[in-house]
Design a protein around this motif. Structure first.
Motif, PDB file in Angstrom:
ATOM      1  N   TYR A  64      -3.525  -2.799   5.636  1.00 35.16           N
ATOM      2  CA  TYR A  64      -3.645  -3.482   4.342  1.00 35.16           C
ATOM      3  C   TYR A  64      -2.656  -4.643   4.264  1.00 35.16           C
ATOM      4  N   THR A 109      -0.899   2.136   6.484  1.00 35.68           N
ATOM      5  CA  THR A 109      -0.609   1.024   5.561  1.00 35.68           C
ATOM      6  C   THR A 109      -0.633  -0.322   6.274  1.00 35.68           C
ATOM      7  N   ASN A 134       0.826  -1.220   0.000  1.00 33.77           N
ATOM      8  CA  ASN A 134       0.000   0.000   0.000  1.00 33.77           C
ATOM      9  C   ASN A 134       0.861   1.272   0.000  1.00 33.77           C
ATOM     10  N   SER A 148       0.262  -7.148   2.730  1.00 35.98           N
ATOM     11  CA  SER A 148       1.517  -6.932   2.013  1.00 35.98           C
ATOM     12  C   SER A 148       1.859  -8.202   1.239  1.00 35.98           C
TER      13      SER A 148
END
Length: 455
Positions: free
Chosen positions: A281, A278, A110, A283
């Motif tokens: 979200y 981030t 993100n 990875s």
């Protein structure tokens, strides 16, 4: 030693002495003092190191986008007895060797890596602006001390003139005492007056050396004994300062490094908030690797059924490495599900840091505005003080002229003359002090308006 060698040595010695003489005779300008200080001051150097650290952090953030590659090489030897599948006990001494190379690369997070690099860029800019602020502070201190040296030199000139006048009065008093027109007390008072003026002269010399020493310490010069500054002709008349500070304040908000650094840290704090978000979200990363191994059993191999030794042949090291060579490649995803609400708290914490950065900006603006207003107030006050000192100087000069004429005519005593002269000398010193104070105040206002320091 030949005559040619002697002449060569004398030539180099003369060059060395000439360069030393030139350095000792050098008189520094304000620009040279400021440039030397911002280059060699330890506080400035310390801030520059901080900026260098931030520059390395930025470089690290940018390189995080690149894949990472690592290799390993392992050797292992095992000794001792082990239990077989059917319960048999036997020696199991063996040697293992393995080698591998692996690579890993972030594919998606993100925009975390990009945001981290942008934050590092803002941190670097803020650190450079911090260093610029230290340079400005040092420059202002040097300008103020430089003007103090010039003021003390002007006071010394006033003292020199006062000593010369006192010597004239003493010379006249000796003549009138010898011919009997004035009592010896007149000569004694004239002698005492000369002694007082010489004492003032010596105090003025000491003040010059003290102010030069203070300036040399600001510059952190090692050889301060031969240090001197260049005298600058200042205007004989001064103009009144501006009527308003609004334009200066706006200019100061635009060019003062402490304000720009605070604005940059707000951007950095906002990026930190984006970085914290981030973590909500997933990875994704890719990996690939190469590996191989070698095995050799040192102890005899036993038949698990009969317990008898079996003759086993192992391939060579390089053949096993070739046969056991393997590859792997893949993609992994890390999906956040529950981490005790830590990510949410980190985002809230980052937002608080944003508020702190915005509050710091307002504090810096208030500080700059107060500094401008203080400089403006000082400029006006010093200008009014300068005008008053000029009037006092004119009045005391006129009074001294009357006292000199009256003393020559015998209608005033030497005490009246010395009192009038002291008043005039003090008035001259007040004019010089007010003038230099006003000049520094106006230079400070110009500095906040974005005009470089100069005389």
């Amino acid at each position: 030693i030949t005559q040619k060698q002697i002449m060569r040595r004398l030539f180099f010695l003369s060059i060395l002495l000439a360069s030393t003489f030139v350095f000792s005779q050098k008189k520094w300008t304000l620009r040279e003092c400021v440039d030397y200080a911002v280059k060699n001051n330890l506080q400035v150097i310390s801030n520059q190191y901080n900026a260098d650290i931030q520059a390395k952090n930025l470089e690290i953030s940018k390189r995080d986008k690149l894949p990472s590659v690592s290799g390993s090489f392992n050797n292992n030897m095992s000794f001792g007895t082990t239990q077989g599948f059917q319960g048999s006990i036997g020696r199991n001494d063996n040697f293992n060797n393995s080698a591998s190379v692996g690579a890993n690369m972030q594919l998606y997070n993100n925009g975390r890596l990009k945001k981290s690099a942008e934050k590092s860029q803002y941190d670097l800019e803020a650190s450079l602006l911090d260093a610029e602020r230290v340079k400005n502070d040092i420059s202002l201190q040097i300008a103020q001390q430089y003007l103090q040296v010039l003021l003390n030199k002007e006071v010394k000139k006033i003292s020199d003139e006062a000593v010369a006048n006192a010597e004239k009065v003493l010379s006249r008093a000796k003549i009138t005492t010898e011919v009997g027109t004035t009592p010896k007390t007149v000569e004694a008072e004239a002698t005492a007056g000369l002694a007082r003026e010489k004492q003032r002269q010596k105090s003025a010399e000491i003040d010059i050396q003290r102010s030069l020493f203070s300036l040399a310490m600001l510059l952190q010069l090692k050889d301060y004994q031969n240090f001197d500054v260049q005298e600058v002709p200042l205007p004989s008349s001064l103009e009144a300062p501006l009527n308003s500070t609004e334009n200066i304040v706006e200019k100061a908000f635009e060019n003062q490094p402490q304000v720009k650094a605070a604005e940059t840290r707000i951007l950095s704090a906002q990026k930190q908030t984006e970085i914290a978000k981030t973590a909500f979200y997933p990875s994704v990363s890719a990996f690939a690797g190469l590996s191989t191994f070698y095995f050799y059993k040192v102890s005899p191999t036993l038949n698990p059924t009969t317990g008898q030794e079996i003759d086993v042949e192992y391939d060579s090291f390089f053949k096993q490495y070739k046969d056991n060579f393997g590859q792997n490649i893949g993609i992994s995803a890390n999906i956040p599900i529950f981490n005790k609400g830590i990510t949410k708290l980190q985002v809230e914490q980052a937002k608080i840091s944003e508020s702190i950065a915005k509050n710091t900006l307002e504090q810096q603006k208030v500080e700059v505005q107060q500094n401008v207003q203080r400089a403006y107030f000082d400029a006006n006050a010093n200008y009014e003080n300068y005008l008053a000192a000029l009037e006092a100087e004119k009045s005391t000069k006129l009074a001294l002229e009357f006292a000199e004429k009256s003393y020559e005519a015998g209608r005033a005593t030497i005490y009246d003359l010395n009192n009038a002269r002291n008043n005039y000398i003090n008035a001259q010193g007040s004019v010089s002090q007010a003038k230099y104070n006003f000049i520094f105040s106006t230079k400070l206002l110009n500095f906040y308006a974005g005009i470089p320091l100069s005389l």
